[in-house]
Design a protein around this motif. Structure first.
Motif, mmCIF file in Angstrom:
data_model
loop_
_atom_site.group_PDB
_atom_site.id
_atom_site.type_symbol
_atom_site.label_atom_id
_atom_site.label_comp_id
_atom_site.label_asym_id
_atom_site.label_seq_id
_atom_site.Cartn_x
_atom_site.Cartn_y
_atom_site.Cartn_z
ATOM 1 N N THR A 302 0.795 -1.233 0.000
ATOM 2 C CA THR A 302 0.000 0.000 0.000
ATOM 3 C C THR A 302 0.824 1.278 0.000
ATOM 4 O O THR A 302 0.377 2.304 -0.511
ATOM 5 N N LYS A 303 2.015 1.244 0.614
ATOM 6 C CA LYS A 303 2.848 2.428 0.833
ATOM 7 C C LYS A 303 2.097 3.506 1.627
ATOM 8 O O LYS A 303 2.452 4.692 1.578
ATOM 9 N N ASP A 304 1.084 3.100 2.358
ATOM 10 C CA ASP A 304 0.297 4.032 3.173
ATOM 11 C C ASP A 304 0.692 3.858 4.630
ATOM 12 O O ASP A 304 0.152 3.012 5.340
ATOM 13 N N ILE A 305 1.657 4.650 5.091
ATOM 14 C CA ILE A 305 2.201 4.491 6.431
ATOM 15 C C ILE A 305 1.162 4.795 7.500
ATOM 16 O O ILE A 305 1.171 4.216 8.596
ATOM 17 N N TYR A 306 0.215 5.696 7.197
ATOM 18 C CA TYR A 306 -0.807 6.072 8.181
ATOM 19 C C TYR A 306 -1.825 4.949 8.377
ATOM 20 O O TYR A 306 -2.219 4.652 9.517
ATOM 21 N N ALA A 307 -2.228 4.323 7.297
ATOM 22 C CA ALA A 307 -3.173 3.217 7.403
ATOM 23 C C ALA A 307 -2.539 2.026 8.112
ATOM 24 O O ALA A 307 -3.159 1.373 8.957
ATOM 25 N N VAL A 308 -1.276 1.749 7.790
ATOM 26 C CA VAL A 308 -0.567 0.643 8.434
ATOM 27 C C VAL A 308 -0.404 0.915 9.924
ATOM 28 O O VAL A 308 -0.575 0.035 10.762
ATOM 29 N N TYR A 311 -3.680 0.219 11.598
ATOM 30 C CA TYR A 311 -3.961 -1.217 11.596
ATOM 31 C C TYR A 311 -3.145 -1.939 12.663
ATOM 32 O O TYR A 311 -3.651 -2.825 13.362
ATOM 33 N N MET A 312 -1.872 -1.560 12.802
ATOM 34 C CA MET A 312 -0.986 -2.225 13.755
ATOM 35 C C MET A 312 -1.188 -1.751 15.189
ATOM 36 O O MET A 312 -0.671 -2.354 16.130
ATOM 37 N N GLY A 313 -1.923 -0.642 15.362
ATOM 38 C CA GLY A 313 -2.173 -0.136 16.707
ATOM 39 C C GLY A 313 -0.973 0.526 17.335
ATOM 40 O O GLY A 313 -0.809 0.506 18.554
ATOM 41 N N HIS A 314 -0.119 1.137 16.506
ATOM 42 C CA HIS A 314 1.050 1.836 17.036
ATOM 43 C C HIS A 314 0.628 3.121 17.726
ATOM 44 O O HIS A 314 -0.380 3.733 17.365
ATOM 45 N N SER A 315 1.416 3.549 18.700
ATOM 46 C CA SER A 315 1.079 4.747 19.467
ATOM 47 C C SER A 315 1.180 6.013 18.627
ATOM 48 O O SER A 315 0.528 7.012 18.913
#
Length: 339
Positions: A302-308, A311-315
């Motif tokens: 995707t190259k979509d860092i915000y969506a990833v 999805y991963m639940g990063h802070s």
């Protein structure tokens, strides 16, 4: 005493310089004895005593699992055994530096940061309560020297092969969920069938298995952003709905969730060994590396860092960039032949 400097007089029949020499020797020996845990001066608050007081004050200000992992365990298992018998006034910056020099080869940066946060808070509250007069941690920034192995990931082909292979094993659902949703092990351990909405094709990640005061319990996920609702593919919703039950998906024998460490040892490791006997070409990765595989392949496609990141639940997205953007840079370097 109340943490103020000790005043002691020295006299000499030889000379004034001899009295000064006696005083300096006493001061050095006193500090050396205290920092080594050999001597505790009467009336002086020790580090161990105040650290326990500080923990008591801190306990009700944060969540139970945060208190246990970020404050209680570092303080009781590492700080008190090292500094415990020394008086607060005896501990100098050089002693703190020696401590971190020893710990820097054993622990990652995140753990060293926990040590520093605890030490800093202990001394700051001690100053506020007149137990000592300066903070020896204030200007110190520890740096880890521990070599941390780079996280491995499956290729897309390996992921697809394992994704299909795991369906043939009794505990294969473990791998399926880790690869599909990129869950943390603590989140997987606390997952319940009620967290799935098969009609809406979503999964609500809303709890985690944590240890509080030595006991396993269920608490909130790692951060606010870790509490997330994930979309499900139609094929996954159909596959999981056919296997759905009630309660925890992977309960221990007493019906409660496993701890992450126990779960890996009791359920995940035997499963991977069994799969690899039938599929020796698939390397064995850790549970966290399966999560990392999920995030890496999502970003790769995707190259979509915000969506990833969501999805991963990063802070924060910065955490996601730390894990995945460097891999994108490595790809560009390779493709553009930049040495």
């Amino acid at each position: 005493m109340h943490g103020k400097p000790i005043r002691k007089s020295f006299y000499s029949t030889v000379s004034k310089e001899d009295a000064k020499k006696q005083a300096e020797e006493w001061r050095v020996n006193q500090r050396a004895a205290e920092i080594a845990g050999i001597l505790v001066t009467d009336g002086i608050t020790t580090f161990g005593e105040w650290a326990l007081t500080w923990l008591h004050l801190k306990k009700d200000t944060v969540k139970g699992n945060t208190f246990s992992e970020s404050y209680e365990r570092p303080t009781k298992q590492y700080l008190i055994p090292y500094f415990g018998k020394a008086s607060l006034t005896a501990i100098q910056p050089m002693h703190i530096e020696t401590f971190f020099a020893k710990m820097s080869t054993r622990f990652a940066q995140t753990t060293l940061n926990k040590f520093r946060i605890c030490l800093n808070a202990i001394f700051e509250t001690a100053i506020d309560n007149d137990k000592c007069y300066k903070n020896p941690v204030k200007r110190l920034k520890p740096t880890s020297k521990k070599h941390s192995a780079e996280k491995r990931v499956y290729t897309r082909e390996e992921r697809d092969e394992l994704f299909e292979a795991c369906k043939d094993y009794a505990d294969g659902l473990i791998i399926y969920l880790l690869l599909e949703f990129g869950l943390r092990c603590s989140e997987l351990c606390a997952l319940r069938w009620e967290d799935f909405d098969f009609a809406a094709k979503t999964l609500h990640v809303q709890r985690a298995s944590v240890i509080v005061q030595g006991e396993v319990t269920v608490g909130e996920p790692k951060s606010k952003t870790s509490n997330r609702i994930l979309p499900m593919r139609a094929s996954s919703a159909e596959y999981l709905a056919a296997r759905a039950g009630s309660g925890y998906i992977f309960p221990s024998r007493n019906g409660l969730p496993y701890t992450s460490k126990t779960f890996a040892h009791v359920r995940y490791d035997p499963l991977m060994e069994e799969i690899r006997r039938d599929h020796p070409n698939i390397p064995k990765l850790t549970m966290h590396e399966l999560r990392h595989t999920c995030g890496t392949l999502l970003y790769d496609s995707t190259k979509d860092i915000y969506a990833v990141s969501k999805y991963m639940g990063h802070s924060s997205v910065r955490v996601t960039e730390k894990y995945y953007m460097h891999e994108d840079t490595d790809m560009l370097r390779s493709h553009l032949k930049i040495d």
